[in-house]
Design a protein around this motif. Structure first.
Motif, PDB file in Angstrom:
ATOM      1  N   SER A 187      10.475  16.910   8.442  1.00 24.58           N
ATOM      2  CA  SER A 187      11.334  15.798   8.884  1.00 24.58           C
ATOM      3  C   SER A 187      12.402  16.288   9.863  1.00 24.58           C
ATOM      4  O   SER A 187      12.840  15.551  10.737  1.00 24.58           O
ATOM      5  N   LYS A 188      12.798  17.553   9.717  1.00 16.58           N
ATOM      6  CA  LYS A 188      13.787  18.114  10.651  1.00 16.58           C
ATOM      7  C   LYS A 188      13.173  18.303  12.031  1.00 16.58           C
ATOM      8  O   LYS A 188      13.817  18.053  13.049  1.00 16.58           O
ATOM      9  N   LEU A 189      11.914  18.736  12.056  1.00 19.23           N
ATOM     10  CA  LEU A 189      11.243  18.895  13.351  1.00 19.23           C
ATOM     11  C   LEU A 189      11.049  17.532  14.021  1.00 19.23           C
ATOM     12  O   LEU A 189      11.232  17.390  15.219  1.00 19.23           O
ATOM     13  N   ARG A 190      10.664  16.529  13.222  1.00 15.81           N
ATOM     14  CA  ARG A 190      10.470  15.197  13.807  1.00 15.81           C
ATOM     15  C   ARG A 190      11.791  14.672  14.398  1.00 15.81           C
ATOM     16  O   ARG A 190      11.828  14.105  15.483  1.00 15.81           O
ATOM     17  N   TRP A 191      12.855  14.879  13.632  1.00 21.52           N
ATOM     18  CA  TRP A 191      14.183  14.440  14.066  1.00 21.52           C
ATOM     19  C   TRP A 191      14.574  15.138  15.380  1.00 21.52           C
ATOM     20  O   TRP A 191      14.988  14.493  16.341  1.00 21.52           O
ATOM     21  N   VAL A 207       0.846  -1.197   0.000  1.00 19.71           N
ATOM     22  CA  VAL A 207       0.000   0.000   0.000  1.00 19.71           C
ATOM     23  C   VAL A 207       0.883   1.250   0.000  1.00 19.71           C
ATOM     24  O   VAL A 207       1.865   1.317   0.742  1.00 19.71           O
ATOM     25  N   PHE A 208       0.532   2.231  -0.838  1.00 24.94           N
ATOM     26  CA  PHE A 208       1.275   3.490  -0.883  1.00 24.94           C
ATOM     27  C   PHE A 208       0.849   4.392   0.280  1.00 24.94           C
ATOM     28  O   PHE A 208      -0.338   4.702   0.425  1.00 24.94           O
ATOM     29  N   ALA A 209       1.814   4.809   1.082  1.00 33.47           N
ATOM     30  CA  ALA A 209       1.562   5.821   2.110  1.00 33.47           C
ATOM     31  C   ALA A 209       1.810   7.181   1.473  1.00 33.47           C
ATOM     32  O   ALA A 209       2.825   7.372   0.797  1.00 33.47           O
ATOM     33  N   VAL A 210       0.882   8.109   1.650  1.00 31.97           N
ATOM     34  CA  VAL A 210       1.077   9.446   1.069  1.00 31.97           C
ATOM     35  C   VAL A 210       1.409  10.438   2.172  1.00 31.97           C
ATOM     36  O   VAL A 210       0.615  10.639   3.098  1.00 31.97           O
ATOM     37  N   HIS A 211       2.553  11.053   2.037  1.00 31.19           N
ATOM     38  CA  HIS A 211       2.972  12.065   3.003  1.00 31.19           C
ATOM     39  C   HIS A 211       2.448  13.427   2.547  1.00 31.19           C
ATOM     40  O   HIS A 211       2.748  13.871   1.436  1.00 31.19           O
ATOM     41  N   CYS A 212       1.671  14.079   3.420  1.00 32.59           N
ATOM     42  CA  CYS A 212       1.055  15.376   3.088  1.00 32.59           C
ATOM     43  C   CYS A 212       1.461  16.397   4.155  1.00 32.59           C
ATOM     44  O   CYS A 212       0.644  16.779   5.004  1.00 32.59           O
ATOM     45  N   PRO A 213       2.729  16.818   4.154  1.00 38.65           N
ATOM     46  CA  PRO A 213       3.239  17.586   5.292  1.00 38.65           C
ATOM     47  C   PRO A 213       2.517  18.906   5.519  1.00 38.65           C
ATOM     48  O   PRO A 213       2.294  19.304   6.659  1.00 38.65           O
ATOM     49  N   GLN A 214       2.134  19.585   4.442  1.00 38.98           N
ATOM     50  CA  GLN A 214       1.515  20.905   4.660  1.00 38.98           C
ATOM     51  C   GLN A 214       0.159  20.762   5.344  1.00 38.98           C
ATOM     52  O   GLN A 214      -0.166  21.495   6.272  1.00 38.98           O
ATOM     53  N   LEU A 274      15.017  14.270   6.011  1.00 39.44           N
ATOM     54  CA  LEU A 274      15.116  14.016   4.569  1.00 39.44           C
ATOM     55  C   LEU A 274      16.122  14.957   3.939  1.00 39.44           C
ATOM     56  O   LEU A 274      16.265  16.103   4.355  1.00 39.44           O
ATOM     57  N   ILE A 275      16.808  14.473   2.921  1.00 37.36           N
ATOM     58  CA  ILE A 275      17.676  15.341   2.132  1.00 37.36           C
ATOM     59  C   ILE A 275      16.957  15.680   0.818  1.00 37.36           C
ATOM     60  O   ILE A 275      15.944  15.058   0.476  1.00 37.36           O
ATOM     61  N   LEU A 276      17.498  16.673   0.113  1.00 38.86           N
ATOM     62  CA  LEU A 276      16.869  17.145  -1.127  1.00 38.86           C
ATOM     63  C   LEU A 276      16.583  16.002  -2.098  1.00 38.86           C
ATOM     64  O   LEU A 276      15.502  15.920  -2.685  1.00 38.86           O
ATOM     65  N   GLU A 277      17.571  15.104  -2.253  1.00 40.38           N
ATOM     66  CA  GLU A 277      17.416  13.991  -3.188  1.00 40.38           C
ATOM     67  C   GLU A 277      16.182  13.164  -2.843  1.00 40.38           C
ATOM     68  O   GLU A 277      15.432  12.737  -3.713  1.00 40.38           O
ATOM     69  N   GLY A 299       0.045  16.258  12.961  1.00 43.38           N
ATOM     70  CA  GLY A 299       1.290  15.688  13.483  1.00 43.38           C
ATOM     71  C   GLY A 299       2.340  15.613  12.383  1.00 43.38           C
ATOM     72  O   GLY A 299       2.179  16.221  11.322  1.00 43.38           O
ATOM     73  N   ILE A 300       3.435  14.875  12.657  1.00 41.69           N
ATOM     74  CA  ILE A 300       4.515  14.751  11.667  1.00 41.69           C
ATOM     75  C   ILE A 300       4.677  13.271  11.326  1.00 41.69           C
ATOM     76  O   ILE A 300       5.019  12.467  12.186  1.00 41.69           O
ATOM     77  N   ALA A 301       4.443  12.930  10.086  1.00 41.86           N
ATOM     78  CA  ALA A 301       4.472  11.518   9.682  1.00 41.86           C
ATOM     79  C   ALA A 301       5.902  10.958   9.723  1.00 41.86           C
ATOM     80  O   ALA A 301       6.865  11.688   9.457  1.00 41.86           O
ATOM     81  N   PRO A 302       6.040   9.669  10.023  1.00 40.89           N
ATOM     82  CA  PRO A 302       7.372   9.048  10.114  1.00 40.89           C
ATOM     83  C   PRO A 302       7.929   8.653   8.747  1.00 40.89           C
ATOM     84  O   PRO A 302       8.114   7.478   8.448  1.00 40.89           O
ATOM     85  N   VAL A 303       8.202   9.648   7.908  1.00 40.61           N
ATOM     86  CA  VAL A 303       8.613   9.373   6.531  1.00 40.61           C
ATOM     87  C   VAL A 303       9.935   8.617   6.452  1.00 40.61           C
ATOM     88  O   VAL A 303      10.119   7.742   5.614  1.00 40.61           O
ATOM     89  N   ARG A 304      10.867   8.979   7.338  1.00 37.61           N
ATOM     90  CA  ARG A 304      12.151   8.266   7.346  1.00 37.61           C
ATOM     91  C   ARG A 304      11.915   6.772   7.563  1.00 37.61           C
ATOM     92  O   ARG A 304      12.519   5.941   6.897  1.00 37.61           O
ATOM     93  N   ALA A 305      10.994   6.451   8.473  1.00 36.19           N
ATOM     94  CA  ALA A 305      10.693   5.037   8.731  1.00 36.19           C
ATOM     95  C   ALA A 305      10.065   4.393   7.495  1.00 36.19           C
ATOM     96  O   ALA A 305      10.401   3.264   7.139  1.00 36.19           O
TER      97      ALA A 305
END
Ligand SMILES: [Zn+2]
Length: 423
Positions: free
Chosen positions: A335-339, A281-288, A349-352, A296-302
Motif C-alpha cells: 500500500s505504501k508503494l501504491r501511495w 462480493v468479498f475482494a481478496v487482497h493477495c499482496p505477496q 494501510l496502518i497496522l490496525e 500489480g498493486i490492488a487498490p485496497v484503500r479504495a
C-alpha cells in the motif's frame, strides 16, 4: 472445553482503524463464542476454567480467504513469470498430479499440517478439478479442526488436455457428484463452487454452475481482474460485457446466487468496485502473490473507503508463504508503494487496518468471526514474543507490531477455533 476464560494481553479490532487493547484482561468463551473482554473477571464467570496466558498476546484467529492447497508443493519455485505463463508452466502440471489419490493424500497432508501450525483458523481453499482428491483434502481439513470452505475446480476450456474437463456437461456432472458426496458429511468443512476463472470456463459451464449454485445454496469463489493479459483475454471471450466483473455478473456468478469471493481485484476500477459492493462480493487482497507474479498493486484503500468487503489471501503458490502475519506485512508495504508511485491521495494501510483485514475483514465471510466482541465465534491465537528479545519495555501495541513483522509459527502458544483448542 468450549466454556473457559483466557487471561492475557488481548488485542482485537471492532472497526478497521481502531485496535482495542486490554492488558492483563479476561476473554470469556461460552459455547464457542465470546461473551466479551473484561479488565477484571466478572463474578459470574469465576467458576469457569481459566487458561493463564501470562505475558502473551491474545489475537483473533486469522482467515485466509484465498489459497490453492494443490499448489502448496511448488510454493517458492518458478517465481520468474507472469500469471498466464506461470499457470501453464507451474500450476497446471502440478495440479494434474492430483488425479492420483495417493499423491493427493501426501501433498494435501503436508499443506494441512502446516496450515494447522499457522495463525490461520479459517480458510477458503481451491483444490483441483479432481473430485476424489478434493474429498481427500476435505477429510484432512475436517480432521485438522480448522473451519474451511473447499472447492473442486471447474475448467472446460483453455487448459492443457491432461487437465481440462471433457465438456461443460462433464464438469457440471462431476461437480454434482462431488457435492452429493460432501454436503452434510462434515462438521467444519463445506464445499464451495470454484470456477477457476472466466478464461477456463465456457459460457455453457458457467450457466450450469449458476444453476447448481441456486439448487444447492452454495457460496462461490473465483478470480477477478488479477493481470492485464488475463483481463484483455476476458474482453475477447466476453464481448458482451464492459468489464471482467460484469462478465461474471451477466452469467449470474457475481453474488446473485450466494455469498461470493473474488481473489485479487488488482485492476478493478471504480465501476467494477461499485459492482462488487452492490453484490456484497468479498475482494481478496493477495499482496505477496501480486508481487511474485508481477500482477500489480490492488487498490485496497479504495476497497476500504468505498465499503467493498475485503480480506487477505496468501494465494499460495502465487504467494510463497501461507503466513497471514506475512500477508499483513506485505499488505502494508504494497500500500505504501501504491501511495508513493500510483496515487498519493490513497493513504497507505496502518497496522490496525492490516490486522482488521486478516481477522474481522475476511472472517466476516464466515459470519460473526474475527473479533472478540460479544457474540463472535471464539477463534484465537495466543502469541509469545519471548524469542524477539528487546532491551526496553514495549507497549502491547508495539509488541503486536513486532510479532506481525517478525513473528512466525514458532511463536504460537495456543490456537482455538470456535472455542475448540487446535493441537
Ligand atoms: Zn488464486
Amino acid at each position: 472445553m468450549q466454556n473457559f476464560v483466557l487471561k492475557g494481553h488481548i488485542c482485537y479490532n471492532q472497526t478497521p482503524t481502531e485496535l482495542a487493547v486490554q492488558e492483563d484482561g479476561y476473554l470469556i468463551c461460552e459455547n464457542g463464542r465470546s461473551s466479551g473482554v473484561f479488565p477484571v473477571l466478572p463474578e459470574r464467570y469465576q467458576n469457569l476454567p481459566l487458561v493463564d496466558c501470562g505475558d502473551r498476546l491474545i489475537l483473533p484467529g486469522m482467515t485466509d480467504l484465498h489459497v490453492h492447497a494443490s499448489q502448496y508443493a511448488f510454493r517458492a519455485l518458478g517465481m520468474d513469470m507472469e500469471l498466464l505463463d506461470w499457470l501453464n508452466t507451474n500450476a497446471f502440471p502440478e495440479e494434474a498430479k492430483f488425479q492420483d489419490p495417493e499423491y493427493a493424500r501426501k501433498a494435501y497432508g503436508i499443506f494441512t499440517e502446516n496450515l494447522k501450525k499457522s495463525t490461520t483458523t479459517r480458510a477458503c481453499i481451491f483444490a483441483t478439478v479432481h473430485g476424489e482428491a478434493t474429498e481427500i483434502l476435505m477429510d484432512q481439513m475436517e480432521a485438522s479442526g480448522l473451519i474451511t470452505y473447499v472447492g473442486k475446480v471447474n475448467m472446460d476450456r483453455n487448459a492443457p488436455d491432461y487437465l481440462r474437463e471433457e465438456s461443460a456437461e462433464a464438469s457440471a456432472q462431476a461437480t454434482v457428484k462431488w457435492l452429493e458426496r460432501t454436503i452434510g458429511k462434515y462438521e467444519h468443512t463445506r464445499p464451495i463452487l470454484t470456477p477457476r476463472f472466466i478464461p477456463s470456463c465456457t459460457d455453457e459451464l458457467m450457466e450450469a454452475l449458476a444453476g447448481i449454485q441456486k439448487q444447492y445454496h452454495l457460496p462461490l469463489q473465483s478470480h477477478l481482474s488479477e493481470n492485464q493479459g488475463e483481463i484483455a483475454w476476458v474482453r475477447e471471450l466476453c464481448p458482451d460485457a464492459d468489464s471482467y466483473g460484469e462478465a461474471y455478473d451477466r452469467r449470474e456468478l457475481l453474488g446473485t446466487g450466494g455469498p461470493t469471493i473474488m481473489a485479487h481485484c488488482v485492476w478493478s476500477d471504480e465501476k467494477e468496485r461499485a459492482l462488487l459492493k452492490k453484490r456484497n462480493v468479498f475482494a481478496v487482497h493477495c499482496p505477496q502473490s501480486n508481487m511474485n507474479i508481477a500482477s500489480g498493486i490492488a487498490p485496497v484503500r479504495a476497497f476500504l473507503k468505498e465499503g467493498v468487503p475485503t480480506g487477505l489471501g496468501s494465494d499460495v503458490a502465487g504467494g510463497s508463504s501461507e503466513s497471514l502475519l506475512r500477508a499483513m506485512t506485505d499488505a502494508i508495504q504494497a500500500s505504501k508503494l501504491r501511495w508513493r508511485l500510483v496515487d498519493e491521495s490513497q493513504k497507505p494501510l496502518i497496522l490496525e487496518e492490516a490486522l482488521y483485514l486478516a481477522t474481522k475483514g475476511g472472517g466476516s465471510f464466515f459470519g460473526k468471526v474475527g473479533s472478540f466482541e460479544p457474540g463472535y465465534e471464539l477463534d484465537a491465537v495466543v502469541l509469545d514474543d519471548m524469542r524477539l528479545a528487546h532491551p526496553q519495555t514495549l507497549t502491547v501495541k508495539q509488541r503486536l507490531e513486532r510479532l506481525v513483522y517478525l513473528g512466525d509459527d514458532r511463536d504460537i502458544w495456543k490456537k482455538y477455533v470456535a472455542g475448540r483448542e487446535i493441537r
